[in-house]
Scaffold this motif. Structure first.
Motif, mmCIF file in Angstrom:
data_model
loop_
_atom_site.group_PDB
_atom_site.id
_atom_site.type_symbol
_atom_site.label_atom_id
_atom_site.label_comp_id
_atom_site.label_asym_id
_atom_site.label_seq_id
_atom_site.Cartn_x
_atom_site.Cartn_y
_atom_site.Cartn_z
ATOM 1 N N ASP A 545 0.707 -1.302 0.256
ATOM 2 C CA ASP A 545 0.006 -0.096 -0.012
ATOM 3 C C ASP A 545 0.562 1.466 0.008
ATOM 4 O OD1 ASP A 545 -2.130 1.770 0.725
ATOM 5 O OD2 ASP A 545 -3.034 0.451 1.367
ATOM 6 N N ALA A 546 1.104 2.371 -1.177
ATOM 7 C CA ALA A 546 1.964 3.560 -0.949
ATOM 8 C C ALA A 546 1.076 4.290 -0.944
ATOM 9 C CB ALA A 546 2.849 2.842 -1.765
ATOM 10 N N ASP A 547 1.571 5.369 -0.738
ATOM 11 C CA ASP A 547 1.479 6.849 -1.001
ATOM 12 C C ASP A 547 2.104 7.170 -2.521
ATOM 13 O OD1 ASP A 547 -1.690 6.904 -0.166
ATOM 14 O OD2 ASP A 547 -1.019 7.489 1.481
ATOM 15 N N ILE A 548 1.989 7.530 -3.829
ATOM 16 C CA ILE A 548 2.959 7.778 -4.346
ATOM 17 C C ILE A 548 3.759 9.169 -4.514
ATOM 18 C CG2 ILE A 548 3.690 7.651 -6.705
ATOM 19 C CD1 ILE A 548 3.575 4.907 -5.623
ATOM 20 N N SER A 549 2.400 9.792 -4.090
ATOM 21 C CA SER A 549 2.074 11.083 -3.685
ATOM 22 C C SER A 549 0.709 11.593 -3.502
ATOM 23 C CB SER A 549 2.775 12.221 -5.475
ATOM 24 O OG SER A 549 0.869 12.026 -5.797
ATOM 25 N N LYS A 550 0.794 13.024 -2.505
ATOM 26 C CA LYS A 550 -0.131 13.339 -1.764
ATOM 27 C C LYS A 550 -1.477 13.021 -2.518
ATOM 28 C CE LYS A 550 2.067 16.509 1.385
ATOM 29 N NZ LYS A 550 2.395 17.866 1.723
ATOM 30 N N ALA A 551 -1.372 13.151 -4.307
ATOM 31 C CA ALA A 551 -2.276 13.209 -4.675
ATOM 32 C C ALA A 551 -2.749 11.849 -5.648
ATOM 33 C CB ALA A 551 -2.223 13.672 -6.154
ATOM 34 N N PHE A 552 -1.530 10.659 -5.105
ATOM 35 C CA PHE A 552 -2.047 8.966 -5.902
ATOM 36 C C PHE A 552 -2.004 8.003 -5.187
ATOM 37 C CE2 PHE A 552 0.158 6.115 -9.155
ATOM 38 C CZ PHE A 552 -1.428 5.597 -9.306
ATOM 39 N N THR A 553 -2.904 7.352 -5.011
ATOM 40 C CA THR A 553 -2.752 5.794 -3.876
ATOM 41 C C THR A 553 -2.428 4.473 -4.620
ATOM 42 O OG1 THR A 553 -3.751 7.458 -1.796
ATOM 43 C CG2 THR A 553 -3.823 4.842 -2.158
ATOM 44 N N LEU A 554 -1.686 3.978 -4.187
ATOM 45 C CA LEU A 554 -1.886 2.713 -5.310
ATOM 46 C C LEU A 554 -1.537 0.972 -4.234
ATOM 47 C CD1 LEU A 554 -1.416 1.078 -7.495
ATOM 48 C CD2 LEU A 554 0.992 1.482 -7.789
ATOM 49 N N GLN A 555 -2.719 0.565 -4.998
ATOM 50 C CA GLN A 555 -2.740 -0.924 -3.567
ATOM 51 C C GLN A 555 -2.484 -2.348 -4.728
ATOM 52 O OE1 GLN A 555 -6.343 -2.088 -1.864
ATOM 53 N NE2 GLN A 555 -5.770 -0.990 -0.011
ATOM 54 N N ALA A 556 -1.983 -3.175 -3.919
ATOM 55 C CA ALA A 556 -1.171 -3.969 -4.617
ATOM 56 C C ALA A 556 -1.740 -5.256 -3.574
ATOM 57 C CB ALA A 556 -0.550 -4.348 -5.322
ATOM 58 N N ALA A 557 -2.002 -6.290 -3.714
ATOM 59 C CA ALA A 557 -3.088 -7.420 -2.857
ATOM 60 C C ALA A 557 -2.555 -8.511 -3.331
ATOM 61 C CB ALA A 557 -3.715 -7.103 -1.775
ATOM 62 N N GLY A 558 -1.675 -10.131 -3.224
ATOM 63 C CA GLY A 558 -1.867 -11.596 -4.016
ATOM 64 C C GLY A 558 -1.927 -12.541 -2.406
ATOM 65 N N ARG A 559 -2.547 -13.975 -3.157
ATOM 66 C CA ARG A 559 -3.505 -14.699 -1.514
ATOM 67 C C ARG A 559 -2.901 -15.919 -2.519
ATOM 68 N NH1 ARG A 559 -6.008 -13.988 2.947
ATOM 69 N NH2 ARG A 559 -6.518 -16.333 3.373
ATOM 70 N N TYR A 560 -2.584 -16.922 -2.153
ATOM 71 C CA TYR A 560 -2.451 -18.094 -2.335
ATOM 72 C C TYR A 560 -2.865 -18.981 -1.223
ATOM 73 C CZ TYR A 560 -0.382 -23.021 -2.692
ATOM 74 O OH TYR A 560 -1.178 -24.955 -3.262
ATOM 75 N N GLU A 561 -4.260 -20.309 -1.798
ATOM 76 C CA GLU A 561 -4.504 -20.923 -0.818
ATOM 77 C C GLU A 561 -5.144 -22.036 -1.316
ATOM 78 O OE1 GLU A 561 -8.624 -20.812 2.310
ATOM 79 O OE2 GLU A 561 -7.519 -18.384 1.006
ATOM 80 N N HIS A 562 -5.050 -22.727 -0.733
ATOM 81 C CA HIS A 562 -4.695 -24.731 -0.886
ATOM 82 C C HIS A 562 -5.995 -24.996 -0.167
ATOM 83 C CE1 HIS A 562 -4.037 -28.009 -2.175
ATOM 84 N NE2 HIS A 562 -3.962 -29.268 -0.909
ATOM 85 N N PHE A 563 -7.221 -25.945 -0.430
ATOM 86 C CA PHE A 563 -7.842 -26.507 -0.379
ATOM 87 C C PHE A 563 -7.729 -28.300 0.046
ATOM 88 C CE2 PHE A 563 -10.225 -22.826 0.018
ATOM 89 C CZ PHE A 563 -10.489 -22.735 0.858
ATOM 90 N N SER A 564 -7.742 -29.197 0.844
ATOM 91 C CA SER A 564 -7.821 -30.174 0.764
ATOM 92 C C SER A 564 -8.537 -30.758 0.258
ATOM 93 C CB SER A 564 -7.718 -30.579 2.428
ATOM 94 O OG SER A 564 -9.228 -30.773 2.646
ATOM 95 N N ASP A 565 -9.993 -30.301 -0.506
ATOM 96 C CA ASP A 565 -10.625 -30.537 -1.186
ATOM 97 C C ASP A 565 -10.918 -30.520 -2.783
ATOM 98 O OD1 ASP A 565 -11.568 -28.539 -0.526
ATOM 99 O OD2 ASP A 565 -14.075 -29.442 0.550
ATOM 100 N N PHE A 566 -10.615 -29.462 -3.191
ATOM 101 C CA PHE A 566 -10.670 -29.074 -4.552
ATOM 102 C C PHE A 566 -9.717 -28.426 -4.833
ATOM 103 C CE2 PHE A 566 -11.896 -24.648 -2.588
ATOM 104 C CZ PHE A 566 -11.046 -24.164 -3.184
ATOM 105 N N GLY A 567 -8.661 -28.226 -4.084
ATOM 106 C CA GLY A 567 -7.138 -27.854 -4.594
ATOM 107 C C GLY A 567 -6.875 -26.517 -4.569
ATOM 108 N N SER A 568 -6.048 -25.685 -5.184
ATOM 109 C CA SER A 568 -5.265 -24.319 -4.973
ATOM 110 C C SER A 568 -5.823 -23.647 -5.546
ATOM 111 C CB SER A 568 -4.317 -24.343 -5.014
ATOM 112 O OG SER A 568 -2.786 -25.842 -4.349
ATOM 113 N N THR A 569 -5.715 -22.038 -5.494
ATOM 114 C CA THR A 569 -6.323 -20.790 -5.535
ATOM 115 C C THR A 569 -4.979 -19.732 -6.020
ATOM 116 O OG1 THR A 569 -7.876 -19.475 -6.593
ATOM 117 C CG2 THR A 569 -8.051 -20.470 -4.079
ATOM 118 N N VAL A 570 -4.469 -19.292 -6.661
ATOM 119 C CA VAL A 570 -4.196 -18.147 -6.646
ATOM 120 C C VAL A 570 -5.175 -17.026 -7.265
ATOM 121 C CG1 VAL A 570 -1.888 -16.376 -7.031
ATOM 122 C CG2 VAL A 570 -1.678 -19.078 -6.540
ATOM 123 N N ASN A 571 -5.089 -15.860 -5.942
ATOM 124 C CA ASN A 571 -5.883 -14.419 -6.202
ATOM 125 C C ASN A 571 -5.486 -13.601 -6.279
ATOM 126 O OD1 ASN A 571 -8.966 -15.481 -7.267
ATOM 127 N ND2 ASN A 571 -7.978 -16.838 -5.359
#
Length: 893
Positions: A545-571
């Motif tokens: 999460d970054a305020d590139i300047s006082k006028a511009f904000t940028l946010q990025a997120a990622g997640r890996y998750e593995h379930f025992s019944d149906f497998g993995s997902t990346v978002n």
């Protein structure tokens, strides 16, 4: 006749009786007593050191202005509503308590334009655990957090034709308004930050930390005139015999001519709610808050007079005196007890130890469909197998008694670890739902052996979640602000089905005479339905999460998750905000999301058995991977996958005025849906080839459709300058929402069958309002104050059967529920600062949804005579109870 023995628990008319029921209820009572005692002991233990410490200044979270720091939308602390790159609504605790209803779902419906909460009836367990939705998606596609931690869902899976069919949801009504400091509603996809279910958004409930004592006593009831429903003044007669208005297909289906009077007045639904919150200081900066609410709600009945012939013999004189308002259609009787604890204390200079939890009980009784005296489901074969003899002389109204026990607890520690904000927590939650079928009858056992009350089994869901979250802000040259967050999560889930007593489901000796097996209205779960399944998931996430300047904000997120019944997902997710001119900002986000199919959707099963031509036929709901499901083409469910696109503008042109407008587009692939009852020759042939006989109809969950939901949210608030007439706050919210099915699945093994018919399809696309508008004015002037809210609910379609190609409005029996305005008003008076006296009215103008046309051959093609006595559709987005009047005494010290 030889008695038909079922062993222990069968006690004829008084059974299963008293013995087994006493054991079940005794265990439940003991469990409830033990848990309540433990919570009380914990409170006493925590309270003792609290009195030994000096009281600190009142904390913190509740005292902050609207532009304060929010905790939803970013794992990195420090964001406010104003500078968030994604839309977030914040609803304060006062807004939740300044309402006639003590149901959190109802209050949120009136305050959040994209939040919907219909109140269906005649939907079995859903009458007691009614689901809510966000942005028109399924109830299980919105994630609920409490204090930022995942809340467990209810054990119930909704199967009976309501909005949200086939889903389980978090029961927000288990969380009383008095325990809440504020609610943050994130209206954006957030699976990459919070995991499964966060497709439509996130509802984060922050519990109160306030010190002091506050409470209220509220009493209310409905005072209403039912629109389009008239009093019945008696049956018309011809020669002393009831006049038949519409002959049925057989004598039992005759519709009689009635004399009608004025519209029906109802004074019912008496509701007493008492709430108390006690907040104590603990050490330096710590807190202990205990909140509790008790609610006792009487049932409502919005049925009309049933004109159908009630008795087997034509001309029976009892037709002239029978009370034709015999059905139960409305809210059921409920008694709720809810207790919440929220506590924290400093441990050393750098750490806070915290805990919160809840314990809730709900006993609810919902009505089924009335069985007439002449109904085959009321025949006592034990009395005669040749002559129709009713078991209940005047018919009966079977009911479902639901006992719900909800438990949750969390413990954690947070503080500074090597310059990082660290938070380690473990949360457990469970929801158990036990069914009893009461005032009922198992026809196949006969009157001698059938009890009237049955243990029908139950459902249970449990969830344990462990989280480690770390975040830190860095000084980075050229950036106004830069923060990172990362962490890991482990979750275990368990789902159980408990079978009922044999009398609740068994087919007795009179099956051979055409009698239906099982308890009327809700046959119990069979031993073959019993299940005990668990799964695990592991996840890791990171966020920048970054305020590139006082006028511009940028946010990025990622997640890996593995379930025992149906497998993995990346978002992943990227969001940005740009404010080129102070007070004018644009924002937008792109994210992918997912929802893991629930354990209930994977493993729920139940069987209803019908006698067709003397042959016992099972109509079953089965797991897709069961023998029946596999034979028909079912397979392991996949996770739903979503792509969220959003963009909007935020305006603060003058002091006190805020306007936001946000567009969203949510595409969901592989939505998990429950099929229609699959039946016909092709189904029987496939089952027979697999060695399965006696089953001619089945349904199961499949990844059934791809959908696109798009819409606009507009939210505005304005706090007027003080011009001597008091403080005025104006708020407005508007939601436009449209869902389309863009692709349908099919079963290669059954190419000619439609998996989702017209009714189910339009429940998804048109079963909720296309538009919704919330307007409110709050006013305070010294010791007096008032709130006025009005909500406009847009068009909802109720559709009949027919082919999908026929669309809307072309099939007899379709009904357009036209837009309605529903208004609430509340007046407050403070005789002293600490006490508030309130009078109010919800739905003050007594608005009802459009009445269903009355049926049969009397002019309403496509509608059955049921419309006489079920006058309003359960798809009404604001229910159908009418005007509710209430008074409240509240105190705050």
């Amino acid at each position: 006749m030889t008695a038909y023995s079922l062993g222990s628990g069968s006690e004829g008319r008084r059974g299963p009786g008293a013995a087994s029921r006493k054991v079940i209820m005794g265990k439940t009572t003991m469990r409830r007593t033990i848990i309540a005692s433990l919570l009380t002991a914990s409170a006493i233990a925590l309270t003792t050191p609290a009195f030994a410490q000096d009281a600190p200044a009142e904390p913190q979270a509740s005292e902050v202005p609207a532009a304060d720091i929010i905790v939803t939308g970013s794992r990195i602390p420090g964001r406010t509503i104003a500078d968030s790159p994604v839309p977030i609504d914040v609803i304060g605790g006062d807004a939740l308590t300044n309402a006639g209803s003590s149901e959190t779902n109802k209050v949120l419906r009136d305050l959040v334009p994209s939040f919907n909460f219909p109140q269906p009836s005649l939907t079995d367990g859903t009458d007691s655990v009614r689901p809510a939705t966000l942005r028109g998606l399924a109830p299980d596609q919105a994630l609920v957090l409490v204090n930022g931690k995942r809340r467990h869902t209810a054990a119930l899976i909704n199967l009976n034709g309501s909005v949200g069919r086939g889903s389980s949801s978090v029961d927000l009504n288990e969380i009383p308004p008095i325990a809440i400091d504020r609610v943050e509603v994130l209206r954006d996809g957030a699976s990459s930050q919070y995991g499964s279910d966060a497709i439509a958004g996130v509802i984060n409930i922050q519990l109160s930390k306030r010190t002091g004592v506050s409470g209220s006593v509220t009493f209310g009831k409905y005072d209403t005139t039912m629109s389009g429903v008239n009093e019945e003044l008696g049956v018309q007669t011809t020669g002393g015999v009831p006049t038949v208005l519409t002959p049925g297909a057989n004598a039992q289906a005759d519709v009689l001519a009635l004399n009608y009077g004025d519209e029906v007045r109802r004074h019912d639904g008496d509701t007493l709610t008492t709430a108390l919150r006690v907040g104590l200081p603990v050490g330096d900066g710590g807190y202990l808050v205990l909140s509790g609410q008790f609610r006792d709600r009487d049932p409502t009945n919005r049925s009309g007079a049933d004109p159908r012939r009630q008795y087997f013999t034509v001309g029976d004189p009892r037709e002239l005196t029978f009370n034709r308002f015999s059905h139960g259609y409305g809210d059921g009787k409920t008694v709720d007890y809810n207790l919440f604890l929220n506590a924290g204390m400093n441990v050393g200079p750098n750490f806070e130890l915290y805990a919160f939890g809840s314990y809730g009980i709900r006993d609810g009784t919902g009505a089924g469909f009335y069985r007439r005296s002449n109904d085959a489901r009321n025949r006592d074969f034990a009395a005669s197998t040749t002559t129709f003899v009713p078991y209940y002389a005047d018919g009966f109204l079977p009911k479902i008694y639901s006992q719900i026990e909800d438990v949750a607890g969390a413990v954690g520690i947070k503080g500074d670890v090597g310059g990082f904000n660290a938070d380690l927590s473990v949360v457990y939650g469970s929801n158990q739902l036990d069914y009893q079928t009461i005032d009922s009858f198992n026809v196949s056992l006969g009157g001698i052996n059938s009890p009237r009350r049955f243990d029908a089994g139950g459902l249970a869901f449990g969830q344990t979640t462990a989280n480690l979250d770390l975040s830190k802000k860095f000084d980075v040259g050229g950036l106004s602000s830069f923060g990172i967050a990362f962490g890991a999560e482990y979750r275990n889930e368990n789902f159980k089905i408990r079978p009922g007593h044999p009398t609740s489901y068994i087919g007795g000796p009179y099956i051979a005479n055409g009698a239906a097996p099982g308890a009327q209205v809700f046959p119990g779960f069979k031993p073959e339905n019993a299940v005990d399944r668990s799964r695990d998931s592991y996840a890791a996430y990171a966020e920048v999460d970054a305020d590139i300047s006082k006028a511009f904000t940028l946010q990025a997120a990622g997640r890996y998750e593995h379930f025992s019944d149906f497998g993995s997902t990346v978002n992943g997710k990227v969001a940005a905000r740009f404010e080129p001119i102070k007070g004018i900002a644009v924002r937008g986000s792109v994210s992918t999301g997912f929802r893991a199919p629930s354990l209930a959707q994977q493993y729920f099963s139940t069987t209803s058995t019908n006698n067709v031509g003397g042959t016992l036929i099972d109509i079953v709901t089965v797991p897709a991977t069961s023998a029946i499901g596999t034979a028909l083409g079912g397979k392991q469910l996949k996770a739903e996958k979503a792509l969220n696109l959003a963009g909007g503008i935020a305006l603060n042109p003058i002091s006190g005025l805020s306007i936001t407008a946000d567009y969203y587009n949510i595409r969901i692939k592989d939505r998990v849906l429950l099929t229609e009852n699959l039946q016909g020759t092709a189904v029987v042939n496939l089952l027979t080839a697999a060695g399965i006989t006696g089953v001619t109809s089945a349904r199961f969950f499949v990844n059934g459709a791809d959908t696109r939901t798009q819409g606009v949210d507009i939210v505005a608030s304005y706090r007027l300058p003080d011009f001597g007439a008091g403080k005025f706050s104006l708020t407005a919210g508007y939601n436009y929402n449209e869902t389309k099915i863009i692709k349908r699945a099919s079963l290669p093994s059954l190419p000619g069958l439609v998996l989702f018919g017209r009714q189910e399809s339009f429940r998804i696309t048109d079963g909720q309002p296309r538009t919704k508008l919330n307007l409110a004015v709050d006013w305070d002037l010294g010791p007096v104050g008032a709130t006025f809210r009005t909500n406009r609910y847009g068009t909802v379609w109720v559709v009949n059967t027919g082919t999908l190609a026929q669309g809307l409005g072309t099939v007899a029996g379709d009904l357009k529920l036209t837009p309605k305005w529903v208004s609430d008003v509340e007046l407050r008076f403070h005789p002293i600062d600490q006490v508030t006296l309130t009078l109010g009215a919800d739905n003050v103008f007594d608005v009802y949804p459009d009445r269903l046309p009355i049926g049969g051959a009397t002019g309403a093609a496509g509608f059955t005579p049921n419309s006489y006595f079920i006058p309003y559709s359960q798809f009404s987005p604001f229910g159908f109870n009418g005007r509710y009047l209430y008074g409240r005494v509240a105190f705050n010290f």
